[in-house]
Write a protein that holds these residues in place. Structure first.
Motif, PDB file in Angstrom:
ATOM      1  N   SER A 258       0.839  -1.207   0.000  1.00 27.59           N
ATOM      2  CA  SER A 258       0.000   0.000   0.000  1.00 27.59           C
ATOM      3  C   SER A 258       0.870   1.252   0.000  1.00 27.59           C
ATOM      4  O   SER A 258       2.033   1.220   0.403  1.00 27.59           O
ATOM      5  N   GLY A 259       0.281   2.341  -0.435  1.00 29.20           N
ATOM      6  CA  GLY A 259       1.000   3.614  -0.438  1.00 29.20           C
ATOM      7  C   GLY A 259       1.385   4.042   0.966  1.00 29.20           C
ATOM      8  O   GLY A 259       2.461   4.594   1.184  1.00 29.20           O
ATOM      9  N   ALA A 260       0.503   3.775   1.933  1.00 29.99           N
ATOM     10  CA  ALA A 260       0.794   4.144   3.326  1.00 29.99           C
ATOM     11  C   ALA A 260       2.004   3.370   3.844  1.00 29.99           C
ATOM     12  O   ALA A 260       2.875   3.932   4.511  1.00 29.99           O
ATOM     13  N   TYR A 261       2.068   2.083   3.528  1.00 26.42           N
ATOM     14  CA  TYR A 261       3.212   1.267   3.943  1.00 26.42           C
ATOM     15  C   TYR A 261       4.494   1.805   3.305  1.00 26.42           C
ATOM     16  O   TYR A 261       5.517   1.966   3.970  1.00 26.42           O
ATOM     17  N   ARG A 262       4.418   2.104   2.017  1.00 23.36           N
ATOM     18  CA  ARG A 262       5.600   2.617   1.310  1.00 23.36           C
ATOM     19  C   ARG A 262       6.031   3.969   1.881  1.00 23.36           C
ATOM     20  O   ARG A 262       7.216   4.256   1.977  1.00 23.36           O
ATOM     21  N   GLN A 263       5.075   4.798   2.281  1.00 23.12           N
ATOM     22  CA  GLN A 263       5.432   6.086   2.899  1.00 23.12           C
ATOM     23  C   GLN A 263       6.161   5.878   4.222  1.00 23.12           C
ATOM     24  O   GLN A 263       7.132   6.574   4.507  1.00 23.12           O
ATOM     25  N   ARG A 264       5.679   4.926   5.031  1.00 25.86           N
ATOM     26  CA  ARG A 264       6.326   4.662   6.326  1.00 25.86           C
ATOM     27  C   ARG A 264       7.740   4.129   6.138  1.00 25.86           C
ATOM     28  O   ARG A 264       8.669   4.551   6.832  1.00 25.86           O
TER      29      ARG A 264
ATOM     30  N   LYS B  55       2.259   7.978  -3.315  1.00 22.71           N
ATOM     31  CA  LYS B  55       0.859   8.404  -3.186  1.00 22.71           C
ATOM     32  C   LYS B  55       0.087   7.353  -2.391  1.00 22.71           C
ATOM     33  O   LYS B  55       0.362   6.172  -2.464  1.00 22.71           O
ATOM     34  N   THR B  56      -0.876   7.819  -1.632  1.00 27.34           N
ATOM     35  CA  THR B  56      -1.728   6.906  -0.874  1.00 27.34           C
ATOM     36  C   THR B  56      -3.149   7.013  -1.394  1.00 27.34           C
ATOM     37  O   THR B  56      -3.537   8.015  -2.001  1.00 27.34           O
TER      38      THR B  56
ATOM     39  N   SER C 288      -8.462   8.345   2.084  1.00 24.28           N
ATOM     40  CA  SER C 288      -9.007   7.643   3.247  1.00 24.28           C
ATOM     41  C   SER C 288     -10.522   7.525   3.115  1.00 24.28           C
ATOM     42  O   SER C 288     -11.180   8.356   2.501  1.00 24.28           O
TER      43      SER C 288
END
Length: 75
Positions: free
Chosen positions: A24-30, A60-61, A64
């Motif tokens: 996920s984009g959120a995982y990649r951002q973290r 990009k995420t 939400s």
């Protein structure tokens, strides 16, 4: 760590998950933020010349999900 380049980090961020899908984009951002922090620390301590993670734009995420119902939707 001196030989890690931007392309290595991009490949790491783009690798498939264990299930074979895309992370996920959120995982990649973290992960990117953690690597950026680590390489920033390494640069401060003279372990690397520059921070290769700082050259990568944040992934990009997905938008939400809305967790509430508006007044108009209740009607």
């Amino acid at each position: 760590i001196q030989h890690v380049e931007r392309r290595h980090i991009k490949a790491f961020l783009d690798r498939p998950t264990r299930a074979g899908g895309q992370p996920s984009g959120a995982y990649r951002q973290r992960v990117r933020a953690s690597l950026q922090h680590f390489f920033g620390w390494a640069a401060e301590h003279g372990l690397v010349r520059s921070n290769p993670a700082s050259e990568i734009a944040p992934p990009k995420t997905a938008p939400s999900r809305r967790e509430h119902v508006t007044v108009d939707e209740r009607r």
